[in-house]
Design an enzyme around this catalytic site. Structure first.
Site, PDB file in Angstrom:
ATOM      1  N   CYS B 109     -52.697  -5.301  22.638  1.00  0.00           N
ATOM      2  CA  CYS B 109     -53.138  -6.654  22.987  1.00  0.00           C
ATOM      3  C   CYS B 109     -54.495  -6.483  23.633  1.00  0.00           C
ATOM      4  CB  CYS B 109     -52.161  -7.321  23.953  1.00  0.00           C
ATOM      5  SG  CYS B 109     -52.778  -8.916  24.556  1.00  0.00           S
ATOM      6  N   CYS B 112     -55.117  -9.300  26.699  1.00  0.00           N
ATOM      7  CA  CYS B 112     -54.385  -9.229  27.973  1.00  0.00           C
ATOM      8  C   CYS B 112     -53.400  -8.065  27.899  1.00  0.00           C
ATOM      9  CB  CYS B 112     -53.745 -10.562  28.358  1.00  0.00           C
ATOM     10  SG  CYS B 112     -52.827 -11.446  27.102  1.00  0.00           S
ATOM     11  N   SER B 113     -52.131  -8.344  27.796  1.00  0.00           N
ATOM     12  CA  SER B 113     -51.172  -7.234  27.773  1.00  0.00           C
ATOM     13  C   SER B 113     -49.876  -7.683  27.126  1.00  0.00           C
ATOM     14  CB  SER B 113     -50.906  -6.766  29.196  1.00  0.00           C
ATOM     15  OG  SER B 113     -50.560  -7.894  29.969  1.00  0.00           O
TER      16      SER B 113
END
Lengths: 116, 204, 108
Positions: B109, B112-113
């Protein structure tokens, strides 16, 4: 919504909050179609990464209709179709790309235009 | 507050102010009745002890052992994963990517995460950090080499950037020499990183 | 927004360095930051994209200098203030009070 209580934690996590919407929007793009990601630079929240802007890709799959992230960040629920778009590594990175490699990026319909 | 001078982890040294800020926010939110302290403990306990990559390993092992399940997993991953009791937050809309002798999949990603919590738990620090997010899409083979994962030249590497609300799980290839193993034994071979796509499963 | 969060393709960050046997949380402040962020998310005054946008608005140099849960706390504080649930002044005051109590405790 009420304050989250310990008794509700498991149920709330198990339920989650899907961003998928039931709105039967038509698809502007078909799987296999060549598209290009628009060169847009909104100063607010968006989910089109810079490295695909202006690049050509091919629609790999149609995920269905989801809440459009850019509008959702303003607190609005706007249904929009979401696609997985395949970009070749060389399209994205030019001579530094890896031959045969590709990157698949989930992109909302309004980030895309037909490349034909 | 004695965690302030004792925290030496490279990626995690917080500004001392951050630790103070977290304490201040929690104390104010509890005082105003906006958060329930027992709910905080339940949230932490869920992701520290209940939800983690063992869930995903069970999904993979089942797919290796049960061809009909594998079909369901590849055609409707959210429903097939829910069959094993895993669903919900950050895994509402799942897609499973199958590795083959010709294709290796790897998930990142960059923005972000995003990560499939119900099957993998919370992401490791490296997954959330700048080097992986910056490099996975541009030089995946170099990244794989750093993880000790060397793929033949003719294998196509596909990188999946989780830029929306779809969450991806890699279905690694079943290792050779595992015909006699049951699902529990197979699950032991399935590492977290093999389901992100930065590693191959263990050999028996 | 064209923020520091949009990392794909950037150079210069170095090796990935995975940590063997990494714990889920590295310190208690991370546990608390995680839990209050999820609990306030469930309270429903904002959605996940609003949370992401709040984290992305961290000043770029600071974003790159700080860790994941520091981004979360920055975003949570911004949303709490924007939504009128807490004020910046009361957060500062509470931080000073906790710091003073901690110092007093350490000296005794």
């Amino acid at each position: 919504m009420p304050v989250l209580k310990a008794d509700n934690v498991a149920a709330v996590l198990r339920k989650g909050a899907s961003a998928r919407l039931a709105d039967p929007l038509p698809a502007r793009f078909a799987v296999g179609q060549t598209v290009h990601a628009l060169n847009i630079n909104p100063p607010t929240h968006t989910r089109i990464p810079r490295y695909v802007r202006g690049r050509r890709g091919v629609v790999h799959s149609d995920h269905g209709v989801f809440t459009f992230a850019d509008a959702h960040a303003r607190g609005e629920t706007v249904p929009e179709r979401l696609y997985s778009v395949r970009f070749s590594s060389e399209e994205l990175w030019g001579p530094q790309g890896s031959p045969g490699g590709s990157v698949y990026v989930d992109l909302f319909e309004s980030y895309l235009a037909s490349a034909t | 507050m004695n965690e302030l001078p004792m925290s030496h982890h490279k990626h995690n040294d917080p500004l001392p102010e951050t630790v103070l800020r977290v304490k201040a926010l929690e104390s104010l939110l509890v005082e105003k009745g906006l958060v329930d302290p027992a709910a905080l403990d339940a949230l932490i306990d869920t992701y520290e002890t209940k939800v983690g990559p063992r869930n995903g390993a069970r999904v993979v092992a089942r797919a290796w052992a049960d061809p009909a399940y594998r079909e369901r997993l590849l055609s409707d991953a959210s429903a097939a994963i829910a069959e094993l009791g895993f669903s919900g937050r950050q895994g509402e809309d799942m897609v499973v990517l199958e590795n083959t002798p010709q294709v290796h999949n790897m998930v990142v990603c960059t923005l972000c995460s995003c990560y499939p919590w119900p099957v993998l738990g919370l992401p490791p620090v490296w997954y959330k950090s700048a080097p992986y997010r910056a490099r996975a899409v541009a030089e995946p083979r170099a990244v794989l080499e750093e993880f000790g994962c060397s793929l033949p030249e003719d294998v196509e590497v596909r990188v999946w950037d989780s830029t929306a609300e779809v969450r991806y799980l890699v279905l690694p290839m079943r290792p050779r020499g595992t015909d006699a193993l049951n699902q529990a034994q197979l699950a032991e071979l399935v590492t977290r990183d093999s389901m992100i796509g930065t590693a191959l499963p263990r050999s028996p | 927004m064209n923020g520091a969060h949009d990392l794909g393709g950037m150079h210069g960050f170095g090796a990935i360095s995975p940590e063997p046997d990494e714990p889920v949380f590295h310190a208690d402040w991370e546990r608390r930051a995680f839990a209050i962020t999820l609990a306030m998310g469930a309270y429903g005054r904002w959605n996940l994209d609003m949370s992401r946008y709040a984290r992305e608005r961290m000043e770029p140099a600071e974003y790159l200098r700080t860790s994941y849960y520091e981004h979360w706390i920055h975003g949570l504080q911004l949303l709490l203030i924007e939504q009128g649930l807490l004020s910046a002044a009361e957060i500062e005051a509470r931080m000073q009070r906790i710091a003073a109590e901690t110092d007093a405790g350490a000296e005794s």
